[in-house]
Design a protein around this motif. Structure first.
Motif, PDB file in Angstrom:
ATOM      1  N   ALA A 157       0.830  -1.204   0.000  1.00 66.37           N
ATOM      2  CA  ALA A 157       0.000   0.000   0.000  1.00 66.37           C
ATOM      3  C   ALA A 157       0.865   1.255   0.000  1.00 66.37           C
ATOM      4  CB  ALA A 157      -0.925  -0.014   1.219  1.00 66.37           C
ATOM      5  N   ALA A 158       1.961   1.232   0.750  1.00 61.36           N
ATOM      6  CA  ALA A 158       2.861   2.385   0.793  1.00 61.36           C
ATOM      7  C   ALA A 158       3.514   2.621  -0.562  1.00 61.36           C
ATOM      8  CB  ALA A 158       3.925   2.168   1.866  1.00 61.36           C
ATOM      9  N   HIS A 159       3.841   1.531  -1.262  1.00 56.98           N
ATOM     10  CA  HIS A 159       4.439   1.667  -2.594  1.00 56.98           C
ATOM     11  C   HIS A 159       3.458   2.332  -3.558  1.00 56.98           C
ATOM     12  CE1 HIS A 159       6.872   0.921  -6.064  1.00 56.98           C
ATOM     13  NE2 HIS A 159       6.017   0.056  -6.594  1.00 56.98           N
ATOM     14  N   LEU A 160       2.199   1.914  -3.494  1.00 59.84           N
ATOM     15  CA  LEU A 160       1.184   2.513  -4.353  1.00 59.84           C
ATOM     16  C   LEU A 160       1.025   3.998  -4.050  1.00 59.84           C
ATOM     17  CD1 LEU A 160      -1.043   2.237  -6.477  1.00 59.84           C
ATOM     18  CD2 LEU A 160      -2.596   1.541  -4.644  1.00 59.84           C
ATOM     19  N   GLU A 161       0.991   4.349  -2.770  1.00 61.91           N
ATOM     20  CA  GLU A 161       0.813   5.747  -2.375  1.00 61.91           C
ATOM     21  C   GLU A 161       2.015   6.609  -2.750  1.00 61.91           C
ATOM     22  OE1 GLU A 161      -0.036   5.733   1.760  1.00 61.91           O
ATOM     23  OE2 GLU A 161      -1.989   4.740   1.543  1.00 61.91           O
ATOM     24  N   PRO A 262       5.706 -13.843 -13.369  1.00 59.49           N
ATOM     25  CA  PRO A 262       5.011 -12.999 -12.386  1.00 59.49           C
ATOM     26  C   PRO A 262       3.535 -13.354 -12.283  1.00 59.49           C
ATOM     27  CG  PRO A 262       5.276 -11.819 -14.451  1.00 59.49           C
ATOM     28  CD  PRO A 262       6.014 -13.116 -14.614  1.00 59.49           C
ATOM     29  N   GLU A 263       2.970 -13.177 -11.097  1.00 62.95           N
ATOM     30  CA  GLU A 263       1.525 -13.258 -10.918  1.00 62.95           C
ATOM     31  C   GLU A 263       0.979 -11.842 -11.002  1.00 62.95           C
ATOM     32  OE1 GLU A 263       0.705 -15.349  -7.322  1.00 62.95           O
ATOM     33  OE2 GLU A 263       1.692 -17.187  -7.999  1.00 62.95           O
ATOM     34  N   LEU A 264      -0.035 -11.664 -11.845  1.00 60.08           N
ATOM     35  CA  LEU A 264      -0.567 -10.336 -12.130  1.00 60.08           C
ATOM     36  C   LEU A 264      -1.935 -10.160 -11.489  1.00 60.08           C
ATOM     37  CD1 LEU A 264       0.232 -10.265 -15.960  1.00 60.08           C
ATOM     38  CD2 LEU A 264       1.727  -9.614 -14.059  1.00 60.08           C
ATOM     39  N   LEU A 265      -2.191  -8.966 -11.009  1.00 61.03           N
ATOM     40  CA  LEU A 265      -3.476  -8.663 -10.389  1.00 61.03           C
ATOM     41  C   LEU A 265      -3.983  -7.320 -10.891  1.00 61.03           C
ATOM     42  CD1 LEU A 265      -5.727  -9.219  -8.283  1.00 61.03           C
ATOM     43  CD2 LEU A 265      -4.293  -7.996  -6.618  1.00 61.03           C
ATOM     44  N   ARG A 266      -5.209  -7.340 -11.399  1.00 67.64           N
ATOM     45  CA  ARG A 266      -5.880  -6.086 -11.769  1.00 67.64           C
ATOM     46  C   ARG A 266      -7.105  -5.961 -10.882  1.00 67.64           C
ATOM     47  NH1 ARG A 266      -9.914  -4.576 -15.329  1.00 67.64           N
ATOM     48  NH2 ARG A 266     -10.054  -6.659 -16.254  1.00 67.64           N
ATOM     49  N   THR A 267      -7.168  -4.882 -10.121  1.00 68.22           N
ATOM     50  CA  THR A 267      -8.279  -4.719  -9.189  1.00 68.22           C
ATOM     51  C   THR A 267      -8.644  -3.258  -9.058  1.00 68.22           C
ATOM     52  OG1 THR A 267      -9.092  -5.342  -6.988  1.00 68.22           O
ATOM     53  CG2 THR A 267      -6.860  -4.463  -7.115  1.00 68.22           C
ATOM     54  N   GLN A 268      -9.845  -3.021  -8.601  1.00 65.93           N
ATOM     55  CA  GLN A 268     -10.299  -1.671  -8.292  1.00 65.93           C
ATOM     56  C   GLN A 268     -10.165  -1.483  -6.784  1.00 65.93           C
ATOM     57  OE1 GLN A 268     -14.305  -1.675  -9.779  1.00 65.93           O
ATOM     58  NE2 GLN A 268     -13.691  -1.507 -11.912  1.00 65.93           N
ATOM     59  N   LEU A 269      -9.260  -0.608  -6.389  1.00 66.43           N
ATOM     60  CA  LEU A 269      -9.005  -0.405  -4.967  1.00 66.43           C
ATOM     61  C   LEU A 269     -10.176   0.326  -4.320  1.00 66.43           C
ATOM     62  CD1 LEU A 269      -5.220   0.542  -4.954  1.00 66.43           C
ATOM     63  CD2 LEU A 269      -6.284  -1.681  -4.527  1.00 66.43           C
ATOM     64  N   VAL A 270     -10.593  -0.188  -3.173  1.00 67.13           N
ATOM     65  CA  VAL A 270     -11.691   0.405  -2.414  1.00 67.13           C
ATOM     66  C   VAL A 270     -11.301   0.395  -0.944  1.00 67.13           C
ATOM     67  CG1 VAL A 270     -13.474  -0.276  -4.080  1.00 67.13           C
ATOM     68  CG2 VAL A 270     -12.846  -1.842  -2.219  1.00 67.13           C
ATOM     69  N   GLU A 271     -12.174   0.901  -0.104  1.00 67.88           N
ATOM     70  CA  GLU A 271     -11.937   0.852   1.332  1.00 67.88           C
ATOM     71  C   GLU A 271     -11.986  -0.607   1.817  1.00 67.88           C
ATOM     72  OE1 GLU A 271     -11.127   3.348   3.354  1.00 67.88           O
ATOM     73  OE2 GLU A 271     -11.085   4.675   1.606  1.00 67.88           O
ATOM     74  N   ILE A 272     -11.294  -0.879   2.895  1.00 68.86           N
ATOM     75  CA  ILE A 272     -11.249  -2.234   3.451  1.00 68.86           C
ATOM     76  C   ILE A 272     -12.667  -2.729   3.741  1.00 68.86           C
ATOM     77  CG2 ILE A 272     -10.465  -3.635   5.398  1.00 68.86           C
ATOM     78  CD1 ILE A 272      -8.055  -1.797   5.619  1.00 68.86           C
ATOM     79  N   GLY A 273     -12.967  -3.923   3.237  1.00 72.52           N
ATOM     80  CA  GLY A 273     -14.261  -4.524   3.466  1.00 72.52           C
ATOM     81  C   GLY A 273     -15.298  -4.243   2.392  1.00 72.52           C
ATOM     82  N   GLU A 274     -15.027  -3.260   1.526  1.00 77.32           N
ATOM     83  CA  GLU A 274     -15.970  -2.966   0.456  1.00 77.32           C
ATOM     84  C   GLU A 274     -15.801  -3.941  -0.705  1.00 77.32           C
ATOM     85  OE1 GLU A 274     -15.792   1.039  -0.837  1.00 77.32           O
ATOM     86  OE2 GLU A 274     -16.426   1.881   1.090  1.00 77.32           O
ATOM     87  N   GLU A 275     -16.881  -4.144  -1.471  1.00 74.23           N
ATOM     88  CA  GLU A 275     -16.860  -5.056  -2.604  1.00 74.23           C
ATOM     89  C   GLU A 275     -16.046  -4.466  -3.757  1.00 74.23           C
ATOM     90  OE1 GLU A 275     -18.660  -8.151  -3.138  1.00 74.23           O
ATOM     91  OE2 GLU A 275     -18.787  -8.130  -0.947  1.00 74.23           O
TER      92      GLU A 275
END
Length: 293
Positions: A157-161, A262-275
């Motif tokens: 998370a720190a790397h993203l920020e 590499p393992e790749l992940l594409r996601t939409q970041l949201v608040e913890i616990g949100e869908e």
């Protein structure tokens, strides 16, 4: 496949008194050594070398306590060339040296013999597709992070920020290949998937193999086959459960093995616990010698 994995474990158990032949164990399991190590780590929750050392030291502890052999004899019996090397391995598992264990009868740690079995839960449905993809390049920013099995990975998370707006805009301009948009890539440094093991972690985009940007790092990804899993659920627990299920359920029941990449992940970041909706890309190859079971 689980039956073959258990046969491989039986082979490892028989080898504990000498150098363990992991390549032969993988052959018995009918998978590559690379996949065998990764699959074991995911199923067992520890790297294969750690399990072997703990089992070896469990058996060695019984002989130390029995007192029928000298400590050096026990060390040699379990493949150690010196009493010092044996003592270090013994202490790493039991917390005390073999001499102290023999003198005091102190509390020791046992690693039970492991076997795998199917547990039917009926709670997981996995949506996936198989994709043949040409060579491409991930262009973005890289750091090194520890693995976190539950909850937010603070280092990731720190790397993203830490990404500046200019870098994000530049990456979006370069994006144009599947998986589309900004994604993360994890390159594992060892076969271990236990908590705290390290990986090189990228935030970037998929581009052509020729793309080179001076201010961004580049990761070349060769052509190959990928299993792509779609997932919807609360962030980040659904993703962590998906990764676990891929290795503990999908691989054992499908005619594929993992391959380096590499393992790749594409996601939409949201608040913890949100869908959120996510896509996980795992590099695979077909295991022609192993039918799905």
């Amino acid at each position: 496949m689980l039956e073959r994995l258990n046969q491989a474990l039986n082979h490892l158990e028989a080898d504990l008194h000498r150098e363990v032949d992991v390549a032969e164990a993988a052959r018995i399991a009918a998978v590559s050594e690379y996949h065998f190590r990764r699959l074991f780590s995911a199923l067992a929750g520890m790297p294969l070398p750690v399990y072997v050392r703990r089992r070896r030291m469990t058996l060695a502890a019984a002989e130390v306590l029995a007192g029928e052999r000298t400590l050096l004899d026990v060390a040699v019996r379990y493949g150690y060339g010196s009493g010092e090397a044996f003592a270090r391995a013994f202490r790493s598992v039991h917390g005390i040296g073999p001499g102290e264990a023999r003198r005091t009868g102190a509390l020791l740690t046992a690693q039970p013999r492991m076997s795998f079995r199917v547990v039917v839960e009926g709670s997981t449905t996995m949506r996936y597709r198989i994709v043949e993809k040409e060579a491409f390049r991930i262009v973005g920013r890289k750091t090194r992070v520890p693995l976190v099995h539950e909850g937010v990975n603070a280092a990731a998370a720190a790397h993203l920020e830490s990404l500046d707006e200019q870098a994000i805009v530049r990456m979006k301009e370069l994006a144009g290949r599947e998986p589309e948009g900004i994604l993360s890539a994890a390159v594992y440094l060892t076969d271990s998937r236990e908590e705290g093991a390290e990986a090189d972690y990228w935030i970037g985009v998929a581009t052509s193999p020729e793309t080179a940007i001076e201010e961004l790092h580049a990761l070349d990804v060769p052509a190959g086959t990928w299993a792509v899993f779609d997932n919807d659920g609360p962030y980040p627990s659904a993703l962590q459960e998906l990764w676990r299920d891929v290795f503990t359920q999908w691989f054992p029941s499908n005619p594929y093995t993992s391959r380096p990449g590499p393992e790749l992940l594409r996601t939409q970041l949201v608040e913890i616990g949100e869908e959120t909706h996510s896509q996980l890309w795992i590099p695979i190859e077909r295991d022609s010698g192993n039918a799905a079971a």
